[in-house]
Design an enzyme around this catalytic site. Structure first.
Site, PDB file in Angstrom:
ATOM      1  N   TYR A 110      57.018  29.542  45.335  1.00 31.99           N
ATOM      2  CA  TYR A 110      56.025  30.448  44.883  1.00 31.99           C
ATOM      3  C   TYR A 110      54.794  30.243  45.500  1.00 31.99           C
ATOM      4  O   TYR A 110      54.507  29.477  46.401  1.00 31.99           O
ATOM      5  CB  TYR A 110      56.052  30.758  43.331  1.00 31.99           C
ATOM      6  N   ARG A 163      50.284  44.828  47.471  1.00 30.50           N
ATOM      7  CA  ARG A 163      49.088  43.848  46.932  1.00 30.50           C
ATOM      8  C   ARG A 163      49.706  42.603  46.665  1.00 30.50           C
ATOM      9  O   ARG A 163      49.941  42.268  45.540  1.00 30.50           O
ATOM     10  CB  ARG A 163      48.355  44.762  45.769  1.00 30.50           C
ATOM     11  N   LYS A 181      59.969  35.176  42.171  1.00 27.75           N
ATOM     12  CA  LYS A 181      59.879  35.732  40.835  1.00 27.75           C
ATOM     13  C   LYS A 181      61.252  35.223  40.084  1.00 27.75           C
ATOM     14  O   LYS A 181      61.445  34.471  38.986  1.00 27.75           O
ATOM     15  CB  LYS A 181      59.289  36.739  40.574  1.00 27.75           C
ATOM     16  N   GLU A 252      55.891  44.485  40.261  1.00 31.25           N
ATOM     17  CA  GLU A 252      55.350  43.200  40.811  1.00 31.25           C
ATOM     18  C   GLU A 252      54.491  43.811  42.075  1.00 31.25           C
ATOM     19  O   GLU A 252      54.687  44.334  42.951  1.00 31.25           O
ATOM     20  CB  GLU A 252      56.214  42.229  41.420  1.00 31.25           C
ATOM     21  N   ASP A 253      53.228  43.449  42.159  1.00 34.70           N
ATOM     22  CA  ASP A 253      52.314  43.609  43.362  1.00 34.70           C
ATOM     23  C   ASP A 253      52.009  44.914  43.856  1.00 34.70           C
ATOM     24  O   ASP A 253      52.412  44.968  45.136  1.00 34.70           O
ATOM     25  CB  ASP A 253      52.801  42.367  44.330  1.00 34.70           C
ATOM     26  N   ASP A 275      53.636  42.320  35.696  1.00 34.95           N
ATOM     27  CA  ASP A 275      53.268  41.007  35.547  1.00 34.95           C
ATOM     28  C   ASP A 275      51.828  40.753  35.993  1.00 34.95           C
ATOM     29  O   ASP A 275      51.165  39.867  35.404  1.00 34.95           O
ATOM     30  CB  ASP A 275      54.120  40.081  36.267  1.00 34.95           C
ATOM     31  N   ASP A 276      51.290  41.474  37.100  1.00 36.53           N
ATOM     32  CA  ASP A 276      49.963  41.349  37.659  1.00 36.53           C
ATOM     33  C   ASP A 276      49.222  41.759  36.388  1.00 36.53           C
ATOM     34  O   ASP A 276      47.956  41.366  36.520  1.00 36.53           O
ATOM     35  CB  ASP A 276      49.765  41.986  38.809  1.00 36.53           C
ATOM     36  N   ASN A 419      44.727  33.847  44.011  1.00 33.85           N
ATOM     37  CA  ASN A 419      45.551  33.090  44.999  1.00 33.85           C
ATOM     38  C   ASN A 419      46.081  33.915  46.098  1.00 33.85           C
ATOM     39  O   ASN A 419      45.954  35.249  46.004  1.00 33.85           O
ATOM     40  CB  ASN A 419      46.848  32.644  44.267  1.00 33.85           C
TER      41      ASN A 419
END
Length: 562
Positions: A110, A163, A181, A252-253, A275-276, A419
């Site tokens: 990750y 993203r 993940k 996610e993202d 999760d973000d 990050n």
């Protein structure tokens, strides 16, 4: 929780297992192979004699050999490719190696290495995994799911690739995120990989570099927008519900506006979370609670400025608000304790450009400048949180202004969370230097320990991996129909409580990475509720080989062995 389908129910329980494959098919099955660990009895029973060298190794010896291979590689991306190859070849061995060496290899599978893997995905991929859905597939998504390797998927991690970390639109390369993940889900919370599926909603890309690459593997078109995009997401959700009713979906993202809209649209309809937004929020709240423990203060003393009002920043503000209300603070206090700053400055009620999510946190504009620096000077925050994705946002004048604005008895806590490492708002060394060593610091990416006033500070990584594996496990075991904000607040409290007093004294706000499995168990129990401990323990697969027996004819299944 109903058990997995055969043969995985016995494998998860650690029982002798009947297997219907033999010979090269068994050796080539990534979830069932033992490679050189097949016993002599198994080699005879499953037509493996002559297909393997003579020695019979233990899984511990296999891990030792794989570590030798990985540590000989010259760069993190080569290690990433090596670990992906191991996951493709022998999943049990991959997860055992990862579980036993999380601190060393979490940055490989990750952040930060996965960011480079996303950028170079079309050139580093060796074997595809998961389900890829393009706009052309809108009317056949259930068929795509049924063509996959598993009959009983309980957890999907899905991205539209727009993203990715702080890297933006990575098109098909974003698939490395769901894969990574889910690897962590298994290694940390023990959810068996046969219950999981990574999904890419490959709706095109606006990344000119990828579109110009003749070897780019994704859907070669500008990114889908508007009603057609919404229809594809709806078809995806409907397809999941048709094939696997009750399956947990982790978004996610996704870019901010899509992320917020999708979460709000589906969170009451299907078990799902982002999760973000929510995982990050729990990690932020846990850091705040841990820092308050370290300084002997309470939430009533916390003043928070969040730099970055995207999905992560708004999610953190929402959960902080919930935590403060739970602590008994009134709405006026909470409203004055939390401020968000976006690229245009402080979010205040005098602005006319705010969407509804930002408007929730608009403060009074009276006498307040709009810049981040002047917001810090005016509001004197004890906590400064960065989710901007812009390196250097927390520069020396800003950090010094924060430290100078506090009473000597107050401790500045700085959380540069963006990050990969190249996007971090400030390094830990900078935060310590510019506050005279006073600060408590946690970052989104891993950093080496920092020497501060003669002591060695291990900087905690505010990584969502402390939260999402346990939340997912608890939700699956309890068969939750909705994933609530209260679940994430419970996760935050559980995580903060897991930080030892010694760690807090040393300035570390998160537990060691090697405690992740115990933390995931505790979070899962907090999410699933009282009395769930036996069910959680039974669901947590420990990657090890179990004895194999030849399958009886009545036990045979068509699929499910991958």
């Amino acid at each position: 929780m109903r058990p997995p389908v055969a043969p995985f129910a016995d494998i998860v329980a650690g029982r002798p297992t009947r297997i219907g494959l033999s010979g090269p098919a068994l050796l080539g099955s990534r979830l069932l192979t033992k490679d050189t660990a097949f016993t002599r009895t198994e080699r005879d029973a499953f037509a493996l004699a002559g297909l393997l060298p003579d020695a019979v190794l233990t899984i511990e010896q296999q891990v030792e050999l794989e570590l030798e291979h990985l540590r000989a590689k010259r760069s993190p991306i080569e290690q990433y490719i090596g670990m992906a190859a191991l996951q493709d070849r022998n999943a049990t061995l991959f997860y055992r190696l990862l579980e036993d060496n999380l601190e060393e290899f979490l940055p490989i599978v990750y952040t930060p290495t996965v960011g480079l893997a996303c950028e170079e995905y079309s050139h580093v991929i060796r074997r595809t995994r998961g389900t890829w859905i393009t706009p052309a597939d809108r009317d056949r998504i259930p068929t795509l799911f049924r063509q996959g390797p598993f009959d009983d998927v309980r957890l999907i991690v899905v991205t539209d690739n727009e993203r990715i970390l702080g890297l933006g639109d990575q098109g098909a390369g974003g698939m490395a995120i769901p894969i990574g993940k889910l690897a962590l889900y298994t290694a940390v919370s023990g959810i068996h990989p046969s219950l999981t599926l990574p999904v890419s909603l490959d709706v095109g890309t606006n990344n000119a570099r990828h579109l110009a690459d003749p070897l780019y593997l994704g859907y070669r078109a500008p990114r889908l927008r508007g009603a057609e995009y919404d229809e594809l997401v709806e078809a995806f959700v409907a397809g999941v519900q048709e094939v696997w009713p009750g399956c947990l979906i982790q978004w996610e993202d996704f870019k901010q506006q899509n992320a917020m809209a999708i979460l709000d649209r589906y969170r009451q309809r299907v078990p799902s979370f982002n999760d973000d937004i929510q995982g990050t929020s729990a990690v932020v709240v846990a850091a705040v609670l841990a820092a308050l423990r370290a300084t002997g203060r309470t939430l009533a003393d916390a003043r928070v400025v969040l730099a970055g009002a995207g999905a992560a920043g708004i999610g953190a503000a929402r959960l902080l608000r919930l935590a403060m209300r739970e602590a008994g603070l009134d709405d006026d206090h909470v409203r004055n304790a939390i401020a968000l700053v976006d690229s245009r400055g402080l979010i205040h009620s005098g602005r006319t450009d705010l969407d509804p999510a930002k408007a929730e946190f608009a403060v009074s504009p009276a006498g307040v400048s709009v810049s981040l620096l002047e917001t810090v000077r005016a509001r004197r925050p004890t906590f400064l949180v960065g989710t901007t994705g812009v390196a250097g946002t927390f520069d020396e004048p800003l950090v010094r202004a924060m430290a100078d604005g506090l009473d000597p008895t107050e401790t500045p806590t700085i959380l540069p969370l963006s990050n990969p490492t190249s996007s971090c708002e400030a390094t830990p060394a900078q935060c310590f230097a510019w506050t005279g060593g006073r600060a408590l610091v946690a970052t989104g990416s891993p950093f080496e320990p920092v020497a501060v006033d003669g002591r060695r500070v291990q900087v905690g990584q505010a990584n969502n991996v402390y939260v999402f594996p346990g939340v997912g496990l608890g939700a699956i075991v309890s068969e939750a129909r909705t994933i609530t904000d209260d679940m994430f607040l419970r996760a935050a409290h559980t995580l903060a409580a897991a930080v030892s007093t010694e760690s807090l004294r040393n300035g570390t706000l998160f537990p060691p990475i090697n405690e992740l499995r115990a933390i995931a168990r505790a979070v899962a129990i907090a999410v699933a509720g009282p009395g769930s401990e036996p069910l959680i323990d039974a669901a947590m697969w420990s990657p090890q080989y179990v004895p194999y027996l030849p399958e009886r004819a009545t036990d045979r299944r068509r699929r499910g062995t991958d």
